[in-house]
Design a protein around this motif. Structure first.
Motif, mmCIF file in Angstrom:
data_model
loop_
_atom_site.group_PDB
_atom_site.id
_atom_site.type_symbol
_atom_site.label_atom_id
_atom_site.label_comp_id
_atom_site.label_asym_id
_atom_site.label_seq_id
_atom_site.Cartn_x
_atom_site.Cartn_y
_atom_site.Cartn_z
ATOM 1 N N LYS A 152 -82.724 10.208 -60.627
ATOM 2 C CA LYS A 152 -82.232 8.841 -60.511
ATOM 3 C C LYS A 152 -81.988 8.474 -59.045
ATOM 4 C CE LYS A 152 -79.075 5.631 -62.735
ATOM 5 N NZ LYS A 152 -78.025 5.465 -63.765
ATOM 6 N N LEU A 153 -81.506 9.440 -58.257
ATOM 7 C CA LEU A 153 -81.253 9.174 -56.837
ATOM 8 C C LEU A 153 -82.548 8.876 -56.083
ATOM 9 C CD1 LEU A 153 -78.468 11.752 -55.853
ATOM 10 C CD2 LEU A 153 -78.242 9.332 -56.455
ATOM 11 N N GLU A 154 -83.636 9.466 -56.521
ATOM 12 C CA GLU A 154 -84.923 9.168 -55.891
ATOM 13 C C GLU A 154 -85.235 7.675 -55.980
ATOM 14 O OE1 GLU A 154 -88.030 11.507 -57.552
ATOM 15 O OE2 GLU A 154 -87.190 13.406 -56.893
ATOM 16 N N GLU A 155 -84.821 7.062 -57.069
ATOM 17 C CA GLU A 155 -85.088 5.635 -57.274
ATOM 18 C C GLU A 155 -84.116 4.760 -56.495
ATOM 19 O OE1 GLU A 155 -84.703 5.201 -61.463
ATOM 20 O OE2 GLU A 155 -86.368 6.549 -61.951
ATOM 21 N N GLN A 156 -82.909 5.284 -56.231
ATOM 22 C CA GLN A 156 -81.862 4.476 -55.611
ATOM 23 C C GLN A 156 -81.786 4.624 -54.093
ATOM 24 O OE1 GLN A 156 -78.498 6.072 -57.744
ATOM 25 N NE2 GLN A 156 -78.585 4.494 -59.332
ATOM 26 N N ALA A 157 -82.194 5.770 -53.577
ATOM 27 C CA ALA A 157 -82.017 6.069 -52.158
ATOM 28 C C ALA A 157 -83.007 5.286 -51.294
ATOM 29 C CB ALA A 157 -82.190 7.564 -51.918
ATOM 30 N N PRO A 158 -82.712 5.120 -50.009
ATOM 31 C CA PRO A 158 -83.662 4.470 -49.093
ATOM 32 C C PRO A 158 -84.994 5.211 -49.090
ATOM 33 C CG PRO A 158 -81.526 4.775 -48.037
ATOM 34 C CD PRO A 158 -81.472 5.526 -49.329
ATOM 35 N N PRO A 159 -86.103 4.512 -48.922
ATOM 36 C CA PRO A 159 -87.433 5.142 -48.967
ATOM 37 C C PRO A 159 -87.591 6.308 -47.990
ATOM 38 C CG PRO A 159 -87.633 2.752 -48.938
ATOM 39 C CD PRO A 159 -86.189 3.049 -48.720
ATOM 40 N N GLU A 160 -86.913 6.224 -46.841
ATOM 41 C CA GLU A 160 -87.085 7.266 -45.821
ATOM 42 C C GLU A 160 -86.454 8.604 -46.205
ATOM 43 O OE1 GLU A 160 -83.986 4.222 -44.257
ATOM 44 O OE2 GLU A 160 -85.874 4.241 -45.392
ATOM 45 N N VAL A 161 -85.611 8.635 -47.238
ATOM 46 C CA VAL A 161 -85.041 9.915 -47.667
ATOM 47 C C VAL A 161 -85.589 10.349 -49.029
ATOM 48 C CG1 VAL A 161 -82.920 9.589 -46.336
ATOM 49 C CG2 VAL A 161 -82.997 8.864 -48.730
ATOM 50 N N PHE A 162 -86.532 9.579 -49.559
ATOM 51 C CA PHE A 162 -87.108 9.902 -50.865
ATOM 52 C C PHE A 162 -87.645 11.334 -50.909
ATOM 53 C CE2 PHE A 162 -90.918 10.382 -53.461
ATOM 54 C CZ PHE A 162 -90.453 10.017 -54.714
#
Length: 214
Positions: A152-162
Motif C-alpha cells: 500500500k505504501l508503494e501506492e502512497q509514497a512519492p514516486p522517487e522512493v517507490f
C-alpha cells in the motif's frame, strides 16, 4: 544448501501459487488500513526525523542488551521491526519529504537484518520447542501484514522512493523465507500446514490476505 533452496522454494510456491481459491480472491484487504495494534505495537509519537529519535533508539538498544534468552530477543527484534514499519507508514501518510522517508526505509531494512540475525541464534526448531513454534506463528502473521502495508505504501509514497519501498518489500520477503527455513524446515506438508493455520488467524482474512504477499 540444496535443502535450504528447496524449503525456500516451497515457501514461495505456496505463497505465490497457493490454490485456485487465492487466485479468485480480490485485493480488497489492501484498502483496509492496518493499525499499529494489529502488529502488537503502539502508534509512534516520535518519528525518525525528530531530534528526540536518538533517545528512542538508545532505549531499544538497552532493551536488547539486557535480553539474553534467544527466543525473547528474537521476539523483541521483531517488535522493533514492527515499530519501524509503522513509523515509515506514518511518515508516508504525513507526506514527509523523500529524504526523510528514505531514512525511515533504511531504519526498517536495518531492523529486518537484526531480526533475522536474532532468529538465527535460536537453536531449536519449531517442531521440537513450543515457544519457537509460538514465535514462528506470530512471525508469519506479522510478515503477511508487513507485505500488505508495504504494498500500500508503494501506492502512497512519492514516486522517487517507490523503488526503495519495493526493495524493502523484496528484502523482507527474502528474510522471511530464510527464517522459516531455519526455524521450521522439515517437510513441505508441515510448512504448508503452519502457513495455512496462521493466515486464517489474520483478522478479516480467509486466505484472501495471503494473496497480497505477491
Amino acid at each position: 544448501m540444496l535443502n535450504k533452496f528447496i524449503i525456500s522454494l516451497a515457501v514461495l510456491i505456496f505463497i505465490f501459487g497457493g490454490s485456485s481459491v487465492l487466485a479468485q480472491e480480490d485485493a480488497t484487504a489492501l484498502d483496509e488500513d492496518i493499525r499499529a495494534q494489529e502488529l502488537g505495537v503502539e502508534e509512534p509519537t516520535v518519528l525518525p526525523d525528530s531530534p528526540l529519535y536518538f533517545f528512542k533508539e538508545w532505549g531499544r538498544g538497552i532493551q536488547g542488551f539486557f535480553t539474553f534468552n534467544p527466543i525473547a530477543k528474537a521476539e523483541l527484534k521483531q517488535r522493533f521491526t514492527n515499530e519501524k514499519l509503522i513509523e515509515l507508514k506514518k511518515m508516508v501518510e504525513q507526506k514527509k519529504n523523500s529524504e526523510r522517508i528514505e531514512k525511515a526505509i533504511r531504519n526498517y531494512q536495518n531492523e529486518i537484518e537484526e531480526a533475522k540475525k536474532a532468529a538465527e541464534k535460536i537453536k531449536e526448531r519449531a517442531e521440537k520447542n513450543e515457544e519457537v513454534g509460538k514465535f514462528l506463528d506470530k512471525f508469519i502473521q506479522h510478515s503477511t501484514l508487513h507485505q500488505r502495508i508495504l504494498q500500500k505504501l508503494e501506492e502512497q509514497a512519492p514516486p522517487e522512493v517507490f523503488e526503495k519501498i519495493r526493495g524493502a518489500r523484496e528484502i523482507h520477503l527474502e528474510r522471511f523465507g530464510e527464517v522459516m527455513n531455519k526455524l521450521q524446515g522439515g517437510n513441505k506438508e508441515q510448512l504448508q500446514e503452519r502457513l495455512e493455520k496462521n493466515l486464517q488467524e489474520i483478522p478479516g482474512s480467509e486466505f484472501k490476505n495471503f494473496k497480497n504477499l505477491e
